[in-house]
Write an enzyme that holds these catalytic residues in place. Structure first.
Site, short mmCIF file in Angstrom:
data_model
loop_
_atom_site.label_atom_id
_atom_site.label_comp_id
_atom_site.label_asym_id
_atom_site.label_seq_id
_atom_site.Cartn_x
_atom_site.Cartn_y
_atom_site.Cartn_z
CE LYS A 114 -4.13 -1.90 2.27
NZ LYS A 114 -4.97 -1.83 3.49
CE LYS A 197 -9.05 -10.47 -3.06
NZ LYS A 197 -8.73 -10.36 -1.63
CE LYS A 200 -15.17 -3.85 0.31
NZ LYS A 200 -14.43 -3.75 1.58
P1 ADP Z 1 -11.06 -5.24 3.43
O1 ADP Z 1 -9.99 -4.32 3.09
O2 ADP Z 1 -12.30 -4.71 3.97
O3 ADP Z 1 -10.57 -6.52 4.09
P2 ADP Z 1 -11.77 -6.72 1.19
O4 ADP Z 1 -12.85 -6.30 0.26
O5 ADP Z 1 -10.43 -7.05 0.64
O6 ADP Z 1 -11.63 -5.54 2.05
O7 ADP Z 1 -12.22 -7.94 2.09
C1 ADP Z 1 -13.38 -8.04 2.86
C2 ADP Z 1 -13.67 -9.51 3.05
O8 ADP Z 1 -14.14 -10.08 1.83
C3 ADP Z 1 -12.47 -10.36 3.46
O9 ADP Z 1 -12.92 -11.41 4.30
C4 ADP Z 1 -11.99 -10.92 2.16
O10 ADP Z 1 -11.29 -12.14 2.32
C5 ADP Z 1 -13.28 -11.12 1.40
N1 ADP Z 1 -13.06 -10.96 -0.03
C6 ADP Z 1 -12.67 -9.83 -0.66
N2 ADP Z 1 -12.59 -10.02 -1.99
C7 ADP Z 1 -12.90 -11.32 -2.21
C8 ADP Z 1 -12.98 -12.14 -3.38
N3 ADP Z 1 -12.73 -11.66 -4.59
N4 ADP Z 1 -13.36 -13.43 -3.23
C9 ADP Z 1 -13.64 -13.92 -2.02
N5 ADP Z 1 -13.57 -13.20 -0.88
C10 ADP Z 1 -13.21 -11.92 -0.97
#
Ligand code: ADP
Ligand code: NA
Length: 330
Positions: A114, A197, A200
């Site tokens: 980051k 993956k 967001k």
């Molecule tokens: P944060 O920064 O809030 O952790 P993320 O969106 O990366 O943001 O993750 C939130 C949750 O969603 C975590 O438990 C993460 O493992 C899950 N997650 C995020 N993206 C994916 C994905 N593409 N497939 C499965 N799980 C995901």
């Protein structure tokens, strides 16, 4: 309650969660809330470690909480709260900062990634301390189980080290938590770019299915998912990432194993698979979306629920913090 305690959370970093958050986190949380004493947090204090806009943050925080509930996290069964409503998170994080080596924190790969994106000099001290705040999130509640994605594994390791270090220096205080790392079968990839993956902050908006998308938009995105030039519906993450991703989604939403789906689709085309995936996702997300919008339409009621849950979180957290402060000589 006798059930093992569990802590997990997500950042309110977008105004909708996506299908990856649903499959990778919310679906599991919904199961775990019956077998665990679960706390699910919207970690807004983590969200301010990067540039943010106050009005957007406030809105995304509510929307994230509403989506937890709409997706089936029951705020009378689980403790569903906003991190900044519990001051002990910042207070314990400070104590943990004093026990964390500068070199140790510098080895965190999330920070390095980051910070590199922002230019090392503009990364904040808060971003550097993200892992110790996360350790506080977990340790305040004596969580034994911490479901996380693979990218958070190192932070839970640090949490374990800090818990052990504090316990040996000041006497047994913290439960040493275990990470439960998300299964590969719960990982959803970008529909347009199925090697990465779903995220967001994805580059391709059409590759991300948001929980709060309009149903016909969702269907359209799924039907336009990238596949490959073969015709066979078979799970092969390396050679057929697009088709494998659709099978993963279909399997998660229907509860049918990927192997059974492969059999079911033998001799059929990608169009059939996409149509079915679109249908089950729309069917699942339509009531969730409606419920989330309904919750957001009544802010006073949502605030009441969140305040009640924050009270319970505060009670647990404050009691841990009191012990910590006593042990360190405050
Ligand atoms: P944060 O920064 O809030 O952790 P993320 O969106 O990366 O943001 O993750 C939130 C949750 O969603 C975590 O438990 C993460 O493992 C899950 N997650 C995020 N993206 C994916 C994905 N593409 N497939 C499965 N799980 C995901
Ligand atoms: Na609750």
């Amino acid at each position: 309650t006798g059930k093992p305690r569990l802590f997990s959370g997500m950042q309110p970093s977008a105004d909708s969660l996506h299908i990856g958050n649903y499959v990778g986190a919310l679906l599991q949380w919904r199961e775990q809330q019956t077998t665990h004493d679960a706390l699910f947090c919207v970690v807004d204090m983590h969200a301010i470690t990067v540039a943010q806009d106050p009005a957007t943050l406030r809105e995304s925080t509510r929307r994230t909480a509403a989506q937890y509930i709409a997706a089936g996290i029951d705020p009378t069964l689980s403790t569903l709260f906003i991190q900044s409503h519990v001051p002990a998170h910042a207070q314990l994080a400070w104590v943990l900062n004093t026990l964390t080596g500068f070199g140790e924190a510098s080895r965190m790969t999330q920070f390095k990634d980051k910070a590199a994106k922002q230019g090392a000099d503009s990364a904040s001290l808060g971003l550097f301390a993200y892992p110790t705040l996360m350790a506080a999130d977990i340790l305040l509640y004596g969580a034994e189980v911490v479901p996380v994605g693979d990218d958070q594994r190192q932070h839970v390791e640090l949490t374990r080290d800090l818990a052990t270090r504090f316990n040996s220096r000041f006497g047994p205080t913290f439960v040493v938590p275990e990470a439960t790392i998300q299964k590969e079968s719960a990982r959803v990839y970008d529909l347009q770019n199925p090697e990465s993956k779903m995220s967001k902050s994805a580059a391709t908006e059409s590759g991300v299915v948001w929980m709060l998308d309009e149903p016909n938009r969702t269907a359209k995105k799924i039907k336009s998912a990238v596949t490959d030039t073969e015709r066979e519906i078979r799970f092969d993450r390396g050679a057929k990432p697009g088709v494998s991703n659709l099978l993963t989604i279909q399997s998660a939403f229907t509860g049918t194993s990927v192997a059974a789906l492969e059999e079911q689709y033998a001799g059929r085309g990608y169009g059939d698979l996409k149509k079915d995936v679109a249908e089950v996702v729309v069917e699942t997300f339509t009531p969730i979306r409606a419920r989330a919008l309904e919750l957001l339409d009544d802010p006073a009621e949502l605030d009441r629920v969140l305040a009640g849950n924050a009270d319970r979180a505060n009670e647990i957290a404050q009691s841990t913090l009191d012990t910590v402060h006593d042990r360190i000589g405050f």
